[in-house]
Design an enzyme around this catalytic site. Structure first.
Site, mmCIF file in Angstrom:
data_model
loop_
_atom_site.group_PDB
_atom_site.id
_atom_site.type_symbol
_atom_site.label_atom_id
_atom_site.label_comp_id
_atom_site.label_asym_id
_atom_site.label_seq_id
_atom_site.Cartn_x
_atom_site.Cartn_y
_atom_site.Cartn_z
ATOM 1 N N HIS A 36 -10.502 -5.179 -2.675
ATOM 2 C CA HIS A 36 -9.188 -5.474 -2.088
ATOM 3 C C HIS A 36 -9.326 -5.797 -0.612
ATOM 4 C CE1 HIS A 36 -9.931 -1.111 -2.035
ATOM 5 N NE2 HIS A 36 -9.297 -1.087 -0.874
ATOM 6 N N HIS B 2 -7.105 -5.409 2.784
ATOM 7 C CA HIS B 2 -5.914 -4.852 3.425
ATOM 8 C C HIS B 2 -5.345 -5.917 4.365
ATOM 9 C CE1 HIS B 2 -6.866 -0.469 2.619
ATOM 10 N NE2 HIS B 2 -8.084 -0.971 2.504
ATOM 11 N N GLN C 22 -14.280 3.066 1.689
ATOM 12 C CA GLN C 22 -13.702 2.571 0.442
ATOM 13 C C GLN C 22 -13.374 3.759 -0.459
ATOM 14 O OE1 GLN C 22 -16.058 -0.282 -1.799
ATOM 15 N NE2 GLN C 22 -14.361 -0.740 -3.190
ATOM 16 N N ASP D 81 0.856 -1.192 0.000
ATOM 17 C CA ASP D 81 0.000 0.000 0.000
ATOM 18 C C ASP D 81 0.895 1.247 0.000
ATOM 19 O OD1 ASP D 81 -3.199 0.555 1.149
ATOM 20 O OD2 ASP D 81 -1.766 2.210 1.035
ATOM 21 N N ILE D 82 0.512 2.209 -0.836
ATOM 22 C CA ILE D 82 1.325 3.422 -0.999
ATOM 23 C C ILE D 82 1.221 4.362 0.208
ATOM 24 C CG2 ILE D 82 -0.389 4.939 -2.103
ATOM 25 C CD1 ILE D 82 1.717 5.465 -4.286
HETATM 26 P P1 5GP Z 1 -9.718 1.684 0.552
HETATM 27 O O1 5GP Z 1 -9.743 3.069 1.160
HETATM 28 O O2 5GP Z 1 -10.464 1.668 -0.761
HETATM 29 O O3 5GP Z 1 -10.135 0.583 1.479
HETATM 30 O O4 5GP Z 1 -8.192 1.388 0.270
HETATM 31 C C1 5GP Z 1 -7.515 1.861 -0.836
HETATM 32 C C2 5GP Z 1 -6.040 1.751 -0.527
HETATM 33 O O5 5GP Z 1 -5.344 1.842 -1.736
HETATM 34 C C3 5GP Z 1 -5.512 2.870 0.386
HETATM 35 O O6 5GP Z 1 -4.933 2.297 1.539
HETATM 36 C C4 5GP Z 1 -4.512 3.598 -0.489
HETATM 37 O O7 5GP Z 1 -3.363 3.990 0.233
HETATM 38 C C5 5GP Z 1 -4.153 2.557 -1.533
HETATM 39 N N1 5GP Z 1 -3.811 3.114 -2.830
HETATM 40 C C6 5GP Z 1 -4.536 4.033 -3.545
HETATM 41 N N2 5GP Z 1 -3.915 4.292 -4.727
HETATM 42 C C7 5GP Z 1 -2.810 3.497 -4.748
HETATM 43 C C8 5GP Z 1 -1.762 3.323 -5.703
HETATM 44 O O8 5GP Z 1 -1.743 3.935 -6.780
HETATM 45 N N3 5GP Z 1 -0.783 2.452 -5.389
HETATM 46 C C9 5GP Z 1 -0.779 1.734 -4.223
HETATM 47 N N4 5GP Z 1 0.233 0.895 -4.006
HETATM 48 N N5 5GP Z 1 -1.747 1.881 -3.288
HETATM 49 C C10 5GP Z 1 -2.738 2.750 -3.551
#
Ligand code: 5GP
Ligand code: ZN
Length: 150
Positions: free
Chosen positions: A100, A102, A94, A31-32
């Site tokens: 995905h 985590h 989200q 995760d970035i």
């Molecule tokens: P969500 O908030 O949808 O549960 O999680 C999305 C996750 O994707 C976040 O933790 C965010 O840091 C990660 N993320 C978003 N864009 C990118 C990207 O371009 N590269 C990577 N490696 N992680 C990303």
């Protein structure tokens, strides 16, 4: 694959990422914006937008990969525990609409771990509400929400 989707771009190799593992149906990468050191995302290679959209076999495969990654993270990073997290819907945090999981290693050493529990532990809830909501679901659950095989 969706042209607009950043995780489809990662799976396809079009968006730079720190890959951890892949197999026929799943892909894992760092995760970035990690909540703790070693925060990893596991995705299906096939695009699906969220928990309700993903096919059963992809959900199974992603979950099994996430468990392997969790085990590896605990052993290899010296983590003291691990959280698996899925956010489904904007109101549930989200932000990327490609399913995905985590995998978030947890550490006693808080310099490696920025997570806090989002609810108050040890606070007893309202028994009437707990029981009413439980009964509401159990009354119709099997009939209205069958497994995909049914
Ligand atoms: P969500 O908030 O949808 O549960 O999680 C999305 C996750 O994707 C976040 O933790 C965010 O840091 C990660 N993320 C978003 N864009 C990118 C990207 O371009 N590269 C990577 N490696 N992680 C990303
Ligand atoms: Zn996608």
């Amino acid at each position: 694959m969706s042209d607009q989707c950043v995780f489809c771009g990662i799976v396809a190799g079009n968006v730079p990422n720190a890959k951890v593992a892949e197999d026929d149906t799943t892909y894992a990468f760092m995760d970035i914006n990690p909540g703790s050191d070693g925060h990893i995302l596991v995705v299906p290679k096939m695009h699906s937008k969220d928990l309700f959209d993903i096919a059963d076999n992809d959900l199974t495969d992603v979950t099994l990969t996430a468990r392997r990654i969790a085990k590896a993270a605990v052993v290899e990073f010296g983590a003291d525990g691990v959280n698996l997290l899925n956010c489904c819907g904007t109101n549930a945090w989200q932000t990327v609409f490609h399913f995905h999981l985590h995998v978030i290693p947890r550490y006693i050493d808080k310099s490696r771990d920025r997570l806090v529990l989002p609810w108050q532990p040890g606070t007893t809830g309202d028994k009437e509400i707990i029981d009413a909501l439980g009964s509401q679901l159990s009354a119709t659950f099997d009939r209205r929400y069958p497994t995909s095989d049914d």
